[in-house]
Design a protein around this motif. Structure first.
Motif, PDB file in Angstrom:
ATOM      1  N   GLU A 129       0.871  -1.200  -0.166  1.00 36.40           N
ATOM      2  CA  GLU A 129       0.042  -0.003  -0.200  1.00 36.40           C
ATOM      3  C   GLU A 129       0.937   1.061  -0.044  1.00 36.40           C
ATOM      4  O   GLU A 129       1.619   1.362   0.877  1.00 36.40           O
ATOM      5  CB  GLU A 129      -0.956  -0.077   1.380  1.00 36.40           C
ATOM      6  CG  GLU A 129      -1.756  -0.848   1.252  1.00 36.40           C
ATOM      7  CD  GLU A 129      -2.930  -1.086   2.386  1.00 36.40           C
ATOM      8  OE1 GLU A 129      -2.555  -0.085   3.202  1.00 36.40           O
ATOM      9  OE2 GLU A 129      -3.708  -1.985   2.617  1.00 36.40           O
ATOM     10  N   ASP A 130       0.556   2.178  -0.977  1.00 30.89           N
ATOM     11  CA  ASP A 130       1.432   3.352  -1.002  1.00 30.89           C
ATOM     12  C   ASP A 130       0.901   4.451  -0.107  1.00 30.89           C
ATOM     13  O   ASP A 130      -0.385   4.735  -0.177  1.00 30.89           O
ATOM     14  CB  ASP A 130       1.601   3.874  -2.399  1.00 30.89           C
ATOM     15  CG  ASP A 130       2.011   3.274  -3.474  1.00 30.89           C
ATOM     16  OD1 ASP A 130       2.708   2.006  -3.062  1.00 30.89           O
ATOM     17  OD2 ASP A 130       2.130   3.581  -4.488  1.00 30.89           O
ATOM     18  N   LEU A 131       1.857   4.783   0.800  1.00 32.29           N
ATOM     19  CA  LEU A 131       1.416   5.800   2.009  1.00 32.29           C
ATOM     20  C   LEU A 131       2.803   6.426   2.434  1.00 32.29           C
ATOM     21  O   LEU A 131       3.619   6.060   2.043  1.00 32.29           O
ATOM     22  CB  LEU A 131       0.733   4.946   3.185  1.00 32.29           C
ATOM     23  CG  LEU A 131       1.362   3.876   3.499  1.00 32.29           C
ATOM     24  CD1 LEU A 131       2.445   4.068   4.617  1.00 32.29           C
ATOM     25  CD2 LEU A 131       0.299   2.601   4.438  1.00 32.29           C
ATOM     26  N   ALA A 132       2.290   7.382   3.501  1.00 35.35           N
ATOM     27  CA  ALA A 132       3.340   8.041   4.165  1.00 35.35           C
ATOM     28  C   ALA A 132       3.046   8.544   5.587  1.00 35.35           C
ATOM     29  O   ALA A 132       1.805   8.462   5.766  1.00 35.35           O
ATOM     30  CB  ALA A 132       3.748   9.378   3.559  1.00 35.35           C
ATOM     31  N   VAL A 133       3.813   8.408   6.482  1.00 35.98           N
ATOM     32  CA  VAL A 133       3.313   8.476   7.944  1.00 35.98           C
ATOM     33  C   VAL A 133       4.374   9.517   8.586  1.00 35.98           C
ATOM     34  O   VAL A 133       5.778   9.271   8.562  1.00 35.98           O
ATOM     35  CB  VAL A 133       3.487   7.261   8.673  1.00 35.98           C
ATOM     36  CG1 VAL A 133       3.239   7.453  10.149  1.00 35.98           C
ATOM     37  CG2 VAL A 133       2.557   6.088   8.258  1.00 35.98           C
ATOM     38  N   TRP A 134       3.870  10.617   8.867  1.00 35.69           N
ATOM     39  CA  TRP A 134       4.809  11.689   9.317  1.00 35.69           C
ATOM     40  C   TRP A 134       5.327  11.573  10.881  1.00 35.69           C
ATOM     41  O   TRP A 134       4.398  10.895  11.507  1.00 35.69           O
ATOM     42  CB  TRP A 134       3.994  13.082   9.513  1.00 35.69           C
ATOM     43  CG  TRP A 134       4.976  14.151   9.962  1.00 35.69           C
ATOM     44  CD1 TRP A 134       6.318  14.465   9.578  1.00 35.69           C
ATOM     45  CD2 TRP A 134       4.359  15.184  10.667  1.00 35.69           C
ATOM     46  NE1 TRP A 134       6.677  15.642  10.169  1.00 35.69           N
ATOM     47  CE2 TRP A 134       5.791  16.252  10.984  1.00 35.69           C
ATOM     48  CE3 TRP A 134       3.141  15.527  11.267  1.00 35.69           C
ATOM     49  CZ2 TRP A 134       5.532  17.392  11.589  1.00 35.69           C
ATOM     50  CZ3 TRP A 134       3.120  16.694  11.964  1.00 35.69           C
ATOM     51  CH2 TRP A 134       4.196  17.703  12.183  1.00 35.69           C
ATOM     52  N   TRP A 163      10.103  11.051   7.982  1.00 33.26           N
ATOM     53  CA  TRP A 163       8.754  10.195   7.437  1.00 33.26           C
ATOM     54  C   TRP A 163       9.323   8.842   7.256  1.00 33.26           C
ATOM     55  O   TRP A 163      10.399   8.465   6.879  1.00 33.26           O
ATOM     56  CB  TRP A 163       8.678  10.901   5.799  1.00 33.26           C
ATOM     57  CG  TRP A 163       8.192  12.264   5.937  1.00 33.26           C
ATOM     58  CD1 TRP A 163       8.719  13.527   5.842  1.00 33.26           C
ATOM     59  CD2 TRP A 163       6.655  12.549   6.125  1.00 33.26           C
ATOM     60  NE1 TRP A 163       7.950  14.458   5.907  1.00 33.26           N
ATOM     61  CE2 TRP A 163       6.549  13.971   5.929  1.00 33.26           C
ATOM     62  CE3 TRP A 163       5.649  11.825   6.022  1.00 33.26           C
ATOM     63  CZ2 TRP A 163       5.341  14.640   5.910  1.00 33.26           C
ATOM     64  CZ3 TRP A 163       4.482  12.573   6.101  1.00 33.26           C
ATOM     65  CH2 TRP A 163       4.292  13.736   6.278  1.00 33.26           C
ATOM     66  N   TYR A 164       8.158   8.073   7.327  1.00 32.03           N
ATOM     67  CA  TYR A 164       8.203   6.763   6.827  1.00 32.03           C
ATOM     68  C   TYR A 164       7.479   6.722   5.485  1.00 32.03           C
ATOM     69  O   TYR A 164       6.117   7.135   5.719  1.00 32.03           O
ATOM     70  CB  TYR A 164       7.705   5.700   7.983  1.00 32.03           C
ATOM     71  CG  TYR A 164       7.495   4.396   7.502  1.00 32.03           C
ATOM     72  CD1 TYR A 164       8.573   3.308   7.306  1.00 32.03           C
ATOM     73  CD2 TYR A 164       5.988   3.941   6.996  1.00 32.03           C
ATOM     74  CE1 TYR A 164       8.313   2.202   6.829  1.00 32.03           C
ATOM     75  CE2 TYR A 164       5.883   2.573   6.707  1.00 32.03           C
ATOM     76  CZ  TYR A 164       7.061   1.711   6.746  1.00 32.03           C
ATOM     77  OH  TYR A 164       6.845   0.478   6.156  1.00 32.03           O
ATOM     78  N   VAL A 165       7.768   6.015   4.441  1.00 35.51           N
ATOM     79  CA  VAL A 165       7.008   5.981   3.179  1.00 35.51           C
ATOM     80  C   VAL A 165       7.012   4.471   2.603  1.00 35.51           C
ATOM     81  O   VAL A 165       8.009   3.907   2.896  1.00 35.51           O
ATOM     82  CB  VAL A 165       7.794   7.023   2.291  1.00 35.51           C
ATOM     83  CG1 VAL A 165       7.010   6.876   0.895  1.00 35.51           C
ATOM     84  CG2 VAL A 165       7.803   8.411   2.896  1.00 35.51           C
ATOM     85  N   GLN A 166       5.955   4.272   2.042  1.00 35.78           N
ATOM     86  CA  GLN A 166       5.808   2.883   1.302  1.00 35.78           C
ATOM     87  C   GLN A 166       5.491   3.399  -0.239  1.00 35.78           C
ATOM     88  O   GLN A 166       4.432   4.110  -0.412  1.00 35.78           O
ATOM     89  CB  GLN A 166       4.940   2.050   1.761  1.00 35.78           C
ATOM     90  CG  GLN A 166       5.242   1.434   3.323  1.00 35.78           C
ATOM     91  CD  GLN A 166       4.356   0.613   3.685  1.00 35.78           C
ATOM     92  OE1 GLN A 166       4.489  -0.065   4.778  1.00 35.78           O
ATOM     93  NE2 GLN A 166       3.031   0.391   3.020  1.00 35.78           N
ATOM     94  N   GLY A 211       5.929  -0.907  -3.246  1.00 35.19           N
ATOM     95  CA  GLY A 211       6.485  -2.090  -2.616  1.00 35.19           C
ATOM     96  C   GLY A 211       7.592  -1.948  -1.773  1.00 35.19           C
ATOM     97  O   GLY A 211       8.253  -3.205  -1.027  1.00 35.19           O
ATOM     98  N   LYS A 212       8.261  -0.902  -1.686  1.00 38.00           N
ATOM     99  CA  LYS A 212       9.344  -0.429  -0.698  1.00 38.00           C
ATOM    100  C   LYS A 212       8.946   0.088   0.303  1.00 38.00           C
ATOM    101  O   LYS A 212       8.338   1.127   0.314  1.00 38.00           O
ATOM    102  CB  LYS A 212      10.677   0.119  -1.588  1.00 38.00           C
ATOM    103  CG  LYS A 212      10.724  -0.784  -2.911  1.00 38.00           C
ATOM    104  CD  LYS A 212      11.661  -1.863  -2.491  1.00 38.00           C
ATOM    105  CE  LYS A 212      12.180  -2.651  -3.692  1.00 38.00           C
ATOM    106  NZ  LYS A 212      12.912  -4.038  -3.370  1.00 38.00           N
ATOM    107  N   ARG A 213       9.807  -0.244   1.279  1.00 35.40           N
ATOM    108  CA  ARG A 213       9.823   0.665   2.643  1.00 35.40           C
ATOM    109  C   ARG A 213      10.690   1.601   2.740  1.00 35.40           C
ATOM    110  O   ARG A 213      12.172   1.183   2.666  1.00 35.40           O
ATOM    111  CB  ARG A 213       9.584  -0.315   4.028  1.00 35.40           C
ATOM    112  CG  ARG A 213       8.477  -1.425   3.966  1.00 35.40           C
ATOM    113  CD  ARG A 213       8.659  -2.098   5.423  1.00 35.40           C
ATOM    114  NE  ARG A 213       7.530  -3.081   5.593  1.00 35.40           N
ATOM    115  CZ  ARG A 213       7.366  -4.225   5.301  1.00 35.40           C
ATOM    116  NH1 ARG A 213       8.688  -4.901   4.912  1.00 35.40           N
ATOM    117  NH2 ARG A 213       6.406  -5.080   5.813  1.00 35.40           N
ATOM    118  N   ILE A 214      10.411   2.761   3.070  1.00 34.40           N
ATOM    119  CA  ILE A 214      11.554   3.834   2.673  1.00 34.40           C
ATOM    120  C   ILE A 214      11.519   4.772   4.109  1.00 34.40           C
ATOM    121  O   ILE A 214      10.406   5.103   4.704  1.00 34.40           O
ATOM    122  CB  ILE A 214      11.275   4.684   1.699  1.00 34.40           C
ATOM    123  CG1 ILE A 214      11.278   3.998   0.391  1.00 34.40           C
ATOM    124  CG2 ILE A 214      12.127   5.811   1.546  1.00 34.40           C
ATOM    125  CD1 ILE A 214      10.773   4.661  -0.796  1.00 34.40           C
TER     126      ILE A 214
END
Length: 373
Positions: free
Chosen positions: A105-110, A116-119, A122-125
């Motif tokens: 699931e493409d998303l971001a968490v501040w 930031w944590y970003v997807q 398919g990659k966790r960034i």
């Protein structure tokens, strides 16, 4: 009397020498990292953006503005009315369980400030993670706002890509970076920043250093572009030996932009031409001051930059966790809300820890800063 004066002078000299020795000794601590050397330094010096012994901004960028000097800033900060650079009460948050998220699931968490944590694809960034309760080489300095440090290393999943915009302490946090080392697969940074990572035990093969407009192709589904920013670098008194960057993330489905620290400039329009339009962007919008107007954007400039890069949605960054300027802590949120009215993008203002899904669903974000004193 003369002997007393000589003894007093000798004591002062001894104290001064001891202080200098103590400072020099402390500066050898690993938290300060390393400057580029050897082959890495050769790559740095070969960059067209490295001139006269240091990296240069694309346009002339005086470090201080409005007649300010480093001494006048110290005096002004000591004598000026303080306002409310820090909230009195806890910042409201909403903690998302990062390890439970579906990586497809493409998303971001501040995570607060510029972290930031970003997807995507398919990659966790992880971008500029500062999980410490301070953003300085010593604990107790530049401390986080109450209630904002809700994540720890134990909350993180395996990280495919760690992106660092530059080497300042509020973006490159030594305790965090060393603690997450077992979780990180690849590191993407600006030229020269890899020297810090290698000195902290990261394998050289995992470190990828990019110049402005350089690209790291993760796979056929995802590219990471390093973009220009208008700022500076350095963890000690030596400046601009590593490059400061923003990041454009390009997948088959999404285009996301992270400005890093940057003053306003024509580079935003060029980034928009090269990599836009962007589905979403987070832009430097806080810790601004007329005394260093070239180094950070104020909210009105951030609003213009969002239009320059052709963003559909924008979230303010460099806000909400650390006070590095004298403005009220909630001023950036108030000003960006006003500045965003009638713009070509929509403003998204999540809580720390709140998920931003990139699935096209309608998003509603409260004016949470109005509830905190």
């Amino acid at each position: 009397m003369k002997k007393i004066m000589l003894r007093t002078l000798a004591v002062f000299i001894a104290i001064a020498v001891a202080l200098v020795v103590a400072v020099v000794a402390y500066m050898q601590q690993p938290v300060f990292g390393k400057l580029p050397e050897g082959e890495r330094l050769s790559r740095v010096q070969a960059s067209p953006n490295y001139k006269n012994g240091a990296f240069q901004n694309l346009v002339e960028t005086p470090f201080l503005t409005n007649g300010a000097t480093e001494w006048s800033i110290r005096i002004d900060n000591a004598l000026a009315e303080k306002g409310a650079p820090r909230p009195v009460h806890d910042i409201p948050t909403h903690k998302t369980e990062l390890r439970s998220l579906d990586p497809h699931e493409d998303l971001a968490v501040w995570l607060g400030h510029s972290s930031w944590y970003v997807q995507v694809a398919g990659k966790r960034i992880l971008i500029d993670p500062v999980l410490s309760d301070h953003a300085a080489p010593l604990p107790g300095l530049v401390t986080a706002f109450n209630g904002t440090s809700i994540y720890s290393v134990e909350d993180l999943p395996q990280i495919d890509l760690l992106l660092i915009s530059h080497d300042h302490y509020d973006h490159l946090d030594y305790p965090t970076i060393t603690a997450i080392k077992p979780l990180v697969n690849q590191v993407i940074v600006g030229l020269g920043v890899g020297a810090h990572f290698q000195s902290w035990g990261y394998e050289p093969a995992k470190i990828h250093e990019l110049d402005w407009y350089g690209t790291y192709e993760v796979n056929s589904e995802l590219k990471i572009h390093a973009t220009p920013a208008r700022h500076y670098s350095g963890r000690t008194f030596t400046r601009n030996q590593s490059l400061w960057v923003g990041f454009a993330l390009e997948s088959g489905q999404r285009r996301l932009f992270f400005s890093g620290d940057s003053g306003y400039g024509d580079h935003f329009a060029e980034i928009g031409r090269r990599y836009g339009p962007f589905d979403w962007a987070t832009l430097d919008s806080g810790q601004y001051d007329v005394r260093w107007a070239n180094l950070h954007m104020n909210p009105e400039q951030a609003a213009q930059a969002a239009e320059d890069i052709r963003a559909k949605y924008m979230t303010p960054g460099h806000v909400g966790k650390f006070a590095l300027a004298s403005h009220d802590w909630n001023e950036p949120f108030k000003r960006i809300t006003v500045a965003s009215k009638g713009r070509s993008y929509a403003l998204w203002t999540p809580l720390i820890g709140q998920t931003i899904p990139f699935n096209g669903s309608a998003q509603l974000f409260a004016r949470w800063w109005d509830t905190v004193n």
